[in-house]
Design a protein around this motif. Structure first.
Motif, short mmCIF file in Angstrom:
data_model
loop_
_atom_site.label_atom_id
_atom_site.label_comp_id
_atom_site.label_asym_id
_atom_site.label_seq_id
_atom_site.Cartn_x
_atom_site.Cartn_y
_atom_site.Cartn_z
N ALA A 2 -0.34 -4.10 5.73
CA ALA A 2 -1.37 -2.94 5.93
C ALA A 2 -2.04 -2.67 4.62
O ALA A 2 -1.65 -2.78 3.46
CB ALA A 2 -0.50 -1.60 6.50
N LYS A 3 -3.27 -1.97 4.84
CA LYS A 3 -3.61 -1.63 3.68
C LYS A 3 -3.35 -0.15 3.01
O LYS A 3 -2.77 0.52 3.68
CB LYS A 3 -5.38 -1.26 3.89
CG LYS A 3 -5.63 -0.20 5.07
CD LYS A 3 -6.93 -0.13 5.26
CE LYS A 3 -7.44 1.08 6.40
NZ LYS A 3 -8.74 1.27 6.63
N GLN A 4 -3.51 -0.02 1.67
CA GLN A 4 -2.86 1.30 1.15
C GLN A 4 -3.73 2.37 1.72
O GLN A 4 -5.03 2.74 2.12
CB GLN A 4 -3.48 1.09 -0.27
CG GLN A 4 -2.93 2.30 -1.02
CD GLN A 4 -1.26 2.58 -1.12
OE1 GLN A 4 -0.62 1.70 -1.73
NE2 GLN A 4 -1.03 3.74 -0.80
N LEU A 5 -2.70 3.37 1.93
CA LEU A 5 -3.12 4.63 2.69
C LEU A 5 -3.90 5.48 1.44
O LEU A 5 -3.37 5.34 0.50
CB LEU A 5 -2.19 5.41 3.38
CG LEU A 5 -1.67 4.84 4.65
CD1 LEU A 5 -0.28 5.43 5.10
CD2 LEU A 5 -2.61 5.03 5.71
N THR A 152 3.62 0.57 7.16
CA THR A 152 2.90 1.73 7.26
C THR A 152 1.69 1.81 6.41
O THR A 152 0.81 2.68 6.75
CB THR A 152 3.85 3.01 6.99
OG1 THR A 152 3.84 2.70 5.51
CG2 THR A 152 4.95 2.86 7.78
N GLY A 153 1.72 1.17 5.10
CA GLY A 153 0.54 1.35 4.31
C GLY A 153 0.75 2.50 3.24
O GLY A 153 0.02 2.61 2.23
N CYS A 207 0.24 6.36 10.24
CA CYS A 207 0.59 5.06 9.42
C CYS A 207 -0.35 3.89 10.05
O CYS A 207 -0.93 4.03 11.06
CB CYS A 207 2.13 4.56 9.73
SG CYS A 207 2.48 3.74 11.26
N GLU A 208 -0.32 2.85 9.40
CA GLU A 208 -1.30 1.74 9.70
C GLU A 208 -0.39 0.70 10.44
O GLU A 208 -1.06 -0.59 10.90
CB GLU A 208 -1.61 1.10 8.26
CG GLU A 208 -2.73 1.78 7.53
CD GLU A 208 -4.03 2.01 8.19
OE1 GLU A 208 -4.46 0.76 8.68
OE2 GLU A 208 -4.61 2.94 8.24
N GLU A 210 0.06 -1.67 13.34
CA GLU A 210 -0.72 -1.89 14.54
C GLU A 210 0.16 -2.03 15.83
O GLU A 210 -0.37 -2.07 16.85
CB GLU A 210 -1.88 -3.04 14.36
CG GLU A 210 -2.79 -2.97 13.14
CD GLU A 210 -3.58 -4.13 12.78
OE1 GLU A 210 -3.34 -5.23 13.37
OE2 GLU A 210 -4.41 -3.85 12.14
N LYS A 212 2.73 -0.44 17.22
CA LYS A 212 3.55 0.64 17.40
C LYS A 212 4.24 0.63 18.85
O LYS A 212 3.43 0.22 19.82
CB LYS A 212 2.68 1.98 17.44
CG LYS A 212 2.16 2.43 15.95
CD LYS A 212 1.50 3.91 15.99
CE LYS A 212 1.31 4.18 14.58
NZ LYS A 212 -0.02 3.55 13.99
#
Length: 214
Positions: A2-5, A152-153, A207-208, A210, A212
């Motif tokens: 995931a990308k950084q939150l 989650t990122g 969270c990232e 996808e 879930k």
């Protein structure tokens, strides 16, 4: 990965973790800095519950480096033979106990470099000891944190060092002390590897991940 939150989202995530568990604790049982080092070293490729079962009786008779040397490798092996890789771990514990007695007066050093120089003690073990005993904001990245960080990122990274640095660089400073415990507990009991419990997750809206499971 995931990308950084972004920072505001991370602050909200850790605010929720803190509200749910203000003072998260590690689950390895210990009575002093030395027994913590031993317990963490024994926990490699083993469960905390399995280590605790073996060390309860062990630490009653050997809670200092000298007492461990007096017990000896064979005596130690009898106590920890239910733990994976117990023979090599027994050798390491005896060796590190000898070093602590000879070089550190029987005391556990409080620097990462000194801890990492001990047999069987790697970066993760050193970070756990520094965090849990000396309350330094170190980040001990295990498989749970690696998974949660990337899924989650919260702290994406290609390896454990990258995830460790992502936590240090991005998680708000006031949450750093307990960050790794919150993430470990979240990964162990909620954000599980095969069947994440997204319906019961405090941060599912942030969270990232996808895929879930709701």
């Amino acid at each position: 990965m995931a990308k950084q939150l972004p920072y505001p989202v991370l602050r909200e995530i850790f605010t929720r973790f803190q509200a749910a568990e203000p003072e998260p604790k590690g689950e390895l049982e210990h009575v002093n800095a030395y027994t913590l080092v031993v317990a963490v070293a024994l926990s490699a490729q083993a469960t905390d519950a399995g280590v605790n079962k073996a060390t309860r009786a062990l630490f009653q008779v050997a809670d200092t480096p000298q007492k461990m040397l007096d017990l000896g490798e064979e005596g130690l092996t009898e106590h920890i033979k239910t733990i994976g890789l117990f023979r090599q771990k027994a050798k390491n514990v005896i060796k590190l106990s000898r070093i602590l007695v000879d070089d550190y007066g029987g005391e556990v050093p409080n620097s990462r470099a000194a801890l990492e120089s001990l047999p069987g003690v790697g970066r993760k073990t050193a970070n756990v000891v520094l965090n849990m005993w000396w309350r330094q904001p170190t980040q001990a990245v295990d498989t749970h944190i690696f998974r949660v960080g990337n899924r989650t990122g919260i702290a994406p990274g290609k390896d454990v060092v990258a995830v460790e640095r992502a936590i240090e660089d991005n998680v708000p400073a006031d949450f750093q002390l307990h960050a790794h415990h919150w993430l470990i507990l979240h990964g162990r009991y909620v954000c599980k590897a095969r069947k994440p419990m997204c319906a019961n997750c405090l941060i599912r809206d942030l969270c990232e991940f996808e895929e879930k499971v709701l």
